[in-house]
Design a protein around this motif. Structure first.
Motif, PDB file in Angstrom:
ATOM      1  N   PHE A 154       0.884  -1.169   0.000  1.00 49.65           N
ATOM      2  CA  PHE A 154       0.000   0.000   0.000  1.00 49.65           C
ATOM      3  C   PHE A 154       0.916   1.212   0.000  1.00 49.65           C
ATOM      4  CE2 PHE A 154      -2.386   3.267   2.354  1.00 49.65           C
ATOM      5  CZ  PHE A 154      -3.688   3.114   1.924  1.00 49.65           C
ATOM      6  N   SER A 156       2.323   4.503   0.331  1.00 48.08           N
ATOM      7  CA  SER A 156       2.000   5.793   0.933  1.00 48.08           C
ATOM      8  C   SER A 156       2.532   6.916   0.049  1.00 48.08           C
ATOM      9  CB  SER A 156       2.659   5.911   2.303  1.00 48.08           C
ATOM     10  OG  SER A 156       2.148   4.937   3.164  1.00 48.08           O
ATOM     11  N   TYR A 190      -0.653   7.020   6.991  1.00 53.18           N
ATOM     12  CA  TYR A 190      -1.467   6.604   5.839  1.00 53.18           C
ATOM     13  C   TYR A 190      -1.800   5.120   5.892  1.00 53.18           C
ATOM     14  CZ  TYR A 190      -0.622  11.219   4.010  1.00 53.18           C
ATOM     15  OH  TYR A 190      -0.602  12.573   3.858  1.00 53.18           O
ATOM     16  N   ALA A 193      -4.874   4.196   7.675  1.00 49.10           N
ATOM     17  CA  ALA A 193      -6.112   4.228   6.882  1.00 49.10           C
ATOM     18  C   ALA A 193      -6.235   2.949   6.057  1.00 49.10           C
ATOM     19  CB  ALA A 193      -6.123   5.452   5.970  1.00 49.10           C
ATOM     20  N   ILE A 195      -5.233  -0.159   6.671  1.00 43.34           N
ATOM     21  CA  ILE A 195      -5.650  -1.395   7.360  1.00 43.34           C
ATOM     22  C   ILE A 195      -7.162  -1.488   7.509  1.00 43.34           C
ATOM     23  CG2 ILE A 195      -3.511  -1.709   8.661  1.00 43.34           C
ATOM     24  CD1 ILE A 195      -5.028  -0.572  11.140  1.00 43.34           C
ATOM     25  N   MET A 196      -7.828  -0.341   7.524  1.00 35.82           N
ATOM     26  CA  MET A 196      -9.287  -0.359   7.677  1.00 35.82           C
ATOM     27  C   MET A 196      -9.970  -0.893   6.414  1.00 35.82           C
ATOM     28  SD  MET A 196      -9.781   1.165  10.694  1.00 35.82           S
ATOM     29  CE  MET A 196      -8.798   2.113  11.836  1.00 35.82           C
ATOM     30  N   SER A 197      -9.203  -0.967   5.333  1.00 36.51           N
ATOM     31  CA  SER A 197      -9.734  -1.556   4.104  1.00 36.51           C
ATOM     32  C   SER A 197      -9.174  -2.956   3.874  1.00 36.51           C
ATOM     33  CB  SER A 197      -9.375  -0.663   2.908  1.00 36.51           C
ATOM     34  OG  SER A 197      -9.762  -1.266   1.693  1.00 36.51           O
ATOM     35  N   LEU A 198      -7.849  -3.082   4.054  1.00 35.23           N
ATOM     36  CA  LEU A 198      -7.162  -4.310   3.646  1.00 35.23           C
ATOM     37  C   LEU A 198      -6.693  -5.170   4.813  1.00 35.23           C
ATOM     38  CD1 LEU A 198      -5.126  -2.524   0.821  1.00 35.23           C
ATOM     39  CD2 LEU A 198      -6.904  -4.234   0.409  1.00 35.23           C
ATOM     40  N   GLY A 199      -6.886  -4.720   6.031  1.00 37.24           N
ATOM     41  CA  GLY A 199      -6.540  -5.521   7.205  1.00 37.24           C
ATOM     42  C   GLY A 199      -5.082  -5.382   7.624  1.00 37.24           C
ATOM     43  N   ALA A 230      -4.276  -4.444  11.546  1.00 34.57           N
ATOM     44  CA  ALA A 230      -5.466  -4.340  12.382  1.00 34.57           C
ATOM     45  C   ALA A 230      -5.505  -5.514  13.347  1.00 34.57           C
ATOM     46  CB  ALA A 230      -6.720  -4.331  11.512  1.00 34.57           C
ATOM     47  N   TRP A 385      -8.313  13.884   9.400  1.00 37.66           N
ATOM     48  CA  TRP A 385      -8.494  12.605   8.680  1.00 37.66           C
ATOM     49  C   TRP A 385      -7.954  11.445   9.513  1.00 37.66           C
ATOM     50  CZ3 TRP A 385      -4.612   9.266   7.275  1.00 37.66           C
ATOM     51  CH2 TRP A 385      -3.299   9.757   7.294  1.00 37.66           C
ATOM     52  N   ASP A 388     -10.386  10.694  12.175  1.00 38.54           N
ATOM     53  CA  ASP A 388     -11.545   9.987  11.597  1.00 38.54           C
ATOM     54  C   ASP A 388     -11.405   8.467  11.699  1.00 38.54           C
ATOM     55  OD1 ASP A 388     -12.930  12.236  10.874  1.00 38.54           O
ATOM     56  OD2 ASP A 388     -12.642  12.002   8.706  1.00 38.54           O
ATOM     57  N   LEU A 389     -10.162   7.998  11.612  1.00 38.73           N
ATOM     58  CA  LEU A 389      -9.936   6.543  11.655  1.00 38.73           C
ATOM     59  C   LEU A 389     -10.342   5.971  13.012  1.00 38.73           C
ATOM     60  CD1 LEU A 389      -6.411   6.461   9.937  1.00 38.73           C
ATOM     61  CD2 LEU A 389      -8.646   6.299   8.848  1.00 38.73           C
ATOM     62  N   TYR A 392     -14.696   6.092  13.008  1.00 36.49           N
ATOM     63  CA  TYR A 392     -15.507   5.165  12.210  1.00 36.49           C
ATOM     64  C   TYR A 392     -14.880   3.774  12.226  1.00 36.49           C
ATOM     65  CZ  TYR A 392     -17.179   9.688  10.607  1.00 36.49           C
ATOM     66  OH  TYR A 392     -17.665  10.963  10.574  1.00 36.49           O
ATOM     67  N   SER A 394     -13.052   2.135  14.663  1.00 39.66           N
ATOM     68  CA  SER A 394     -11.693   2.006  15.209  1.00 39.66           C
ATOM     69  C   SER A 394     -11.434   0.576  15.702  1.00 39.66           C
ATOM     70  CB  SER A 394     -11.517   2.989  16.369  1.00 39.66           C
ATOM     71  OG  SER A 394     -10.180   2.987  16.807  1.00 39.66           O
TER      72      SER A 394
END
Lengths: 432, 432
Positions: A154, A156, A190, A193, A195-199, A230, A385, A388-389, A392, A394
Motif C-alpha cells: 500500500f 503511501s 497513511y 487508513a 488497514i481499515m480496508s485491507l486488514g 489491524a 483525517w 476519523d480513523l 468510524y 476504530s
C-alpha cells in the motif's frame, strides 16, 4: 551466438562457451601465461590465457587488456584443480567491446570523497557489488515474509501536506498553488487508513530527513518499510518483527554465501542471531546501563553508545519496550498497566549496528488521541483525517518501521551507510 | 480466543468460529431476520441474523449496527444453498469494537472532490479495495518476472542534481548549501551505471511530474518501474517487455478473480491480451492512421486519440517502434538501418488504456552521445558521469519503463488513474 552467464559455467564444464562481461583485474604470471579476472554481473571467473594454447595473435590481445574493458570471450570452463566447486576458464579467444583507458578507480586507496564523486564507477567494485546483491535479498525477504503473512503493499504518498510536527527536518517543495508539500518521513499514518480496508498493509519506499547530521549512520534519502496491522496488539507486534528479521537473516545466509565471503562477513555470528530475541523494558534497560556505570535518567532516550552497551556480548537483537511517553510519538498507545508508558518497542541489532526497527501499538481511542494532538500543539485540522480513523470503526492496531539500509548494514557488516544504497544522498552530496 | 479470516471460512464449515472486521452494509429482511455484509480485509461474507436462533438480546445488537462499525462476531459458516463455493455466516453473537455514527460515505452518489477529500475512508469501498489488491498483484508480478530473469533491484535516487533538460515539469527542493535538488522523473540514467556492476537491474519507486495537467490520466506522483539490461538489444528488449506484461496479465487473472468480478472487469477480453503482441514501425503506424483519415505528419508524436485508433479492435497491445529521432530522447540509439530513426518502442495497451511502456536501446558510443548532449544544449558537466559509462567498458544495452498506475488501470478497467493509487496527488490535491 549463444552466451552463458558466469554463474552457470559449471553446467558447461569442459565445453566451449561464449561469455560477455568486464575485466575486473589481470595478472602476468610469466611471458607465456596471464590470468584475467572476468565478471559479468552474475559472478566472477578466473580466465587462464596460455600463449602456447591460444597462439601468439590471440595472446597479444590479452596483453593489451585494461581494467574494466568490456569483452566477448570464448573459452572452456575447467574444474579448479584444488578448490572444489570452483571453475577457471581456459581462454581460447576474446574481443574487446568497449575500451577502458585509465579507469579512474585503481588499486590504490581512494578517499571517500573521490569514491562518492565516482559512485557511478565505484559501484563496480567487488564490495559494492556484493553489498547491493545483499540489499536486493533483504528487500525481497522483507516483502516475501509480509506477503505470506497477509500484508498487502500500500504505497503511501511521498508528497504530504503541511505537517504541524515542525518542519526543521522536512524537505519542503513548492506545490502549485497549494503552498508547500513536504517529503514524507514515514508512511505510517497513511497505512493506518489502509488497514481499515485491507486488514494488513505495508509500504516500502524512499523517505527523507533534512537532518544536518554528517555521521556514518545518516542519509538524507533512505528506504523504509512501514507495516501496519489491524487487531494486532503490542506483544504480537514484536512477535511479527522477530519472525520477519529472523527470516531475513536466514534468507541472506542461504542466498548470499558468496557475497558474504567477499565482504568477509562473520557468517557464524550472523547465524547465531537467528535465535529468540531478547526483551527488556525501558526501565530494565536503564537499570542495566546504570549497573554498567552509565549516568542516565529514567526519561532519557538512548544514543549509539547506550545501544551498544545494551547489546554488548549478545548475538541476538534486543527489544526495548514500554518507553516513557514523553520521549515517544503522540500516536502511541499508553500501557494499560502504567499510563506513563507508551506501548512502543525499538529493536536494537547486535554488533553495534544500532536501532533497526521502531514500532508500537497505536492509540485507537478518539478522545485520547485528540487530547495528545492538542497537548503537542498540533493542529486538529491537519490531523482530522487521522482522527476519523478512530471515529468510524476504530480497532486495536500496531505497526513498525524498518530502515532498509540499517538492516543491510547489519547483514553485510558494512560500517558506513553510504555503501549500502546505490547513490547515497548526504548533506553535502547530491551528485552524481 | 482464536480468530479466523473470512478468506478461510470454507475450512471451518459448520463449526463455530470468531471473526473480526467491519460492517460493509446491512439489510432488514423481516422483523425476525437481518443480513449483514461483513468484511475483514481478506474477504467478505454475508451474516444471517435470525432472531429466533440468536435470542432477542443478541438480535437487538444487530439492529443497532451502523455501516463501518468494527465488530467481533461469533458464528457458524454454512455453505450457500445455491451459489457454489460461497458461504454465509449463521450469526450467534457479536460485539461492537468501534462505533461508526454517521459514516460520511453513504450509498448515495458523491462527487470526486468529496471522495478525494475523504480518501482515508473511501479506500474502504468495495471498488477501491479491489483496485488496491490488484495493484499489489501487478507490483509483485513485475518484480517476480524480473527477479526470475536475472534482474537485481537497484533503487535509483529520488533527489537528483541539476537536470539541464529544463525544469518546467520538475519539482524543485532546496538542498542545504548545494542549491536545489529535483525530484526524479525516472531512474533510467542511474540504472545504466548499475548494469555495469550487476548486469541487469531495475528500480521501482515513486517519480514526480510537476505537470499542470488535469486529465484523468495524470498524477503528479506515481510509481514507475525502470529496467535496464547489459547486452540486450532492441528486439530482445521488446521480447522481455512482452513476456513480462503477459506474465502480469496471467497472474492477475489467476490471483484476483474475485476482485475483477467486483470491478466488473471483462476477464475474457483481458485473457485474450495474453497472446503475441503486435509490432508496427512508427512509419507503418502513421500510414495506418492516415488510411483511417487522421491528418498526421511523419514527425508527429501520438496523443490518446492516435493510440486508440492504432489499437482499435485489437485484444493485444501494440509496439510502435523506430521513431523519428527528433521526438525521442537524446540517449536513444540510432537505428543502424536508418540514422534518422531512434531504436525506441512504445507499448500501447488495448481498450483505450494508452501507453504503458516506453523503452529503447541506448546510445553506447561516447562520441555520438556527447554530440547529442551538446546539440540538445545540455551541459556536458552535468552528464559527465553518464558519459563515463561509455568511456569505461561500454556495452550495448537497452531498457524500458512501466508506469504502474497505467498498467493497473488496464488490468482493473478503471478509467480514472486517481483510483489505482492509495493517496493520489494531483495539481489541486495534496490532502489528506
Amino acid at each position: 551466438m549463444q552466451f552463458i552467464n558466469v554463474k552457470d559455467v559449471a553446467a558447461h564444464c569442459n565445453k566451449q562457451i561464449n561469455l560477455r562481461g568486464w575485466v575486473r583485474n589481470y595478472r602476468k604470471a610469466s611471458s607465456q601465461l596471464r590470468f584475467v579476472i572476468f565478471r559479468d554481473g552474475t559472478g566472477e571467473i578466473q580466465m587462464v590465457a596460455d600463449k602456447k594454447r591460444m597462439g601468439e595473435d590471440r595472446f597479444d590481445k590479452v596483453k593489451l587488456l585494461n581494467i574494466e574493458a568490456s569483452l566477448w570471450v570464448m573459452g572452456i570452463p575447467r574444474a579448479h584443480q584444488i578448490r572444489k566447486n570452483e571453475y577457471e576458464l581456459e581462454l581460447l579467444d576474446l574481443q574487446v567491446i568497449g575500451e577502458a583507458v585509465d579507469y579512474p578507480i585503481a588499486k590504490k586507496e581512494h578517499g571517500p570523497d573521490f569514491l562518492l564523486s565516482h559512485r557511478h564507477l565505484w559501484l563496480r567494485s567487488r564490495r559494492q557489488y556484493a553489498a547491493l546483491k545483499i540489499r536486493h535479498t533483504v528487500y525481497y525477504a522483507i516483502c516475501d515474509y509480509l506477503n505470506r503473512n497477509g500484508f498487502y503493499r500500500f504505497d503511501s504518498p511521498i508528497l504530504t501536506p503541511n505537517a504541524s510536527e515542525g518542519t526543521t527536518t522536512l524537505f519542503q517543495v513548492p506545490y502549485f498553488d497549494q503552498g508547500y508539500a513536504y517529503l514524507s518521513q514515514s508512511g505510517q499514518l497513511y497505512l493506518e487508513a489502509g488497514i481499515m480496508s485491507l486488514g494488513r498493509v505495508y509500504d516500502f519506499g524512499p523517505v527523507f530527513r533534512a537532518e544536518k547530521s554528517k555521521t556514518r549512520k545518516h542519509l538524507t534519502e533512505f528506504w523504509m518499510m512501514d507495516a501496519e496491522a489491524a487487531f494486532v496488539e503490542h506483544d504480537e507486534n514484536m512477535q511479527i518483527q522477530e519472525e520477519l528479521i529472523r527470516y531475513v537473516i536466514r534468507t541472506v545466509i542461504k542466498n548470499n554465501g558468496r557475497e558474504l565471503e567477499i565482504l568477509e562477513r562473520d557468517i557464524e555470528t550472523l547465524q547465531k542471531s537467528d535465535a529468540p530475541f531478547q526483551r527488556l523494558t525501558y526501565h530494565e534497560a536503564i537499570n542495566l546501563l546504570r549497573a554498567k556505570g552509565i549516568a542516565i535518567s529514567y526519561t532519557d532516550d538512548f544514543g549509539a553508545n547506550e545501544e551498544e552497551i545494551i547489546t554488548a556480548g549478545s548475538a541476538v537483537p534486543f527489544f526495548v519496550e514500554r518507553w516513557p511517553k514523553e520521549i515517544k510519538s503522540f500516536y502511541m498507545k499508553r500501557d494499560p498497566l502504567n499510563p506513563k508508558l507508551a506501548l512502543g518497542a525499538d529493536l536494537i541489532a547486535p554488533e553495534g549496528f544500532g536501532e533497526i526497527i521502531g514500532g508500537s501499538q497505536r492509540e485507537d481511542d478518539y478522545d485520547l488521541l485528540l487530547e495528545r494532538i492538542t497537548s503537542e500543539g498540533y493542529s486538529i485540522e491537519d490531523y482530522q483525517w487521522f482522527l476519523d480513523l478512530r471515529k468510524y470503526g476504530s480497532v486495536p492496531h500496531s505497526g513498525f518501521g524498518i530502515g532498509l539500509e540499517r538492516l543491510v548494514q547489519w547483514m553485510t557488516g558494512i560500517r558506513h551507510i553510504r555503501e549500502v544504497i546505490p547513490f547515497p544522498r548526504m548533506i553535502n552530496r547530491i551528485y552524481p
